[in-house]
Design an enzyme around this catalytic site. Structure first.
Site, PDB file in Angstrom:
ATOM      1  CB  CYS A 122      -0.952   0.004   1.195  1.00  0.00           C
ATOM      2  SG  CYS A 122      -2.105  -1.388   1.205  1.00  0.00           S
ATOM      3  CG  HIS A 258      -3.378   3.417   2.082  1.00  0.00           C
ATOM      4  ND1 HIS A 258      -3.816   2.949   0.865  1.00  0.00           N
ATOM      5  CD2 HIS A 258      -3.418   2.352   2.940  1.00  0.00           C
ATOM      6  CE1 HIS A 258      -4.098   1.666   0.969  1.00  0.00           C
ATOM      7  NE2 HIS A 258      -3.878   1.280   2.209  1.00  0.00           N
ATOM      8  CG  ASN A 288      -6.590  -1.004   0.974  1.00  0.00           C
ATOM      9  OD1 ASN A 288      -5.858  -0.502   0.118  1.00  0.00           O
ATOM     10  ND2 ASN A 288      -6.123  -1.534   2.083  1.00  0.00           N
TER      11      ASN A 288
END
EC number: 2.3.1.180
Length: 331
Positions: A122, A258, A288
């Protein structure tokens, strides 16, 4: 750790164009209610996610990256031939090799310039942005294409209700170019492999490779532990970034985080003393998307007019590894 302030080098690396792309297929919380034992209320309360996009069967991470890249190039008003560096951040590459960056280079119809992938899950886009900035600041490149792209749906166990509700597919891209105007101010990168088992895919090409053939390899996560470490870690990197640049929290115009969990985003905003109106949130509609989430959120905020030229942006991410990082920049 990378931590180099703007005053130490002559050239700045400035974003001149952004782009994003999301697959057409949408999977809502209501859809997931039909697949696993979960509810829209449970997902929304704990994560903030309402829907996510899923790549078609024949659609690859490179396909998504190409669409996002072409949108970024159009926004930057340059052609693919102007690019002399391509860095792709991805956890879900098309192939073991060549790199997705090389495949993207071919799709864009160019050749010769450096092209490579970065894997920091990520945090991948922040890592890639940092590396590209160093190429530009040292004169090794003039114009860089930096992409985060993921097809996480390929490594999801759709019977595991703790993970299948979280992730989606997508791509985001930026074009960085050498400039006399201030752009990337500093980047800060970290990792700690001691936490590897809290968020992992426990099979690969060299380790447990038989699982790829026999059982499949899927994301495994110890959610509550990941949440606690993520909040603490992102609080520290806020302080680190501000101190390194002798900057006050009030100088930050936008937090572009994020997009993993709304509660983590809210905790980081609180640390920066930023109201949620100054935070770009896309987790509700994208889920996500790992390395794609930060550039996707940036692109959306640029295109809808929230982020304007001259704004000071704080980008941050946290991912499996664990990895974490931040980028402070003038847009």
């Amino acid at each position: 750790m990378v931590n180099r302030g703007a005053s130490q080098l002559k050239n700045y690396a400035r974003i001149i164009g952004t782009g994003g792309y999301l697959p057409e297929k949408v999977l809502t919380n209501a859809d997931l209610e039909q697949m696993v034992d979960t509810t829209d209320e449970w997902i929304t309360k704990r994560t903030g996610i309402k829907k996510r996009h899923i790549a078609d069967t024949g659609q690859t991470a490179c396909d998504l990256a190409e669409m996002a890249s072409r949108n970024a190039l159009k926004a930057a008003q340059i052609s693919p031939s102007d690019i002399d560096l391509i860095i792709v951040a991805t956890t879900t590459p098309d192939r073991i090799f060549p790199s997705t960056a090389c495949l993207l280079q071919q799709k864009l119809g160019v050749s010769g310039s450096a092209a490579f992938d970065i894997q920091a899950v990520c945090t991948g886009f922040i890592y890639a942005l940092s590396v590209a900035e160093k190429f530009i600041r040292t004169g090794s490149a003039h114009t860089a294409l930096v992409v985060g792209t993921e097809t996480l749906s390929r490594i999801i166990d759709w019977q595991d209700r703790t993970t299948c509700v979280l992730f989606g597919d997508g791509a985001g891209a930026v074009v960085l170019q050498s400039s006399e105007d201030l752009g990337v101010i500093s980047t800060h990168l970290h990792a700690d492999g001691n936490y590897q088992q809290l968020l992992t895919v426990s099979a690969g090409i060299s380790e447990n490779y038989h699982k790829l053939r026999e059982e499949g390899a899927f994301i495994q996560m110890q959610g509550s532990e990941v949440f606690r470490v993520a909040v603490r870690t992102l609080e520290r990197i806020v302080e680190e970034t501000l101190v390194a640049n002798n900057m006050d929290k009030g100088e930050i115009d936008w937090l572009i985080p994020h997009q993993a969990n709304i509660r983590i985003i809210e905790a980081t905003a609180k640390k920066l003393n930023l109201p949620m109106e100054r935070v770009v949130v896309t987790v509700d509609s994208h889920g996500n998307t790992s390395a794609a989430s930060v550039p996707l959120a940036l692109d959306i905020a640029v295109r809808d007019g929230r982020v304007k030229r001259g704004d000071t942006l704080f980008l941050e991410a946290f991912g499996g590894g664990f990895t974490w990082g931040s980028a402070l920049l003038k847009y």
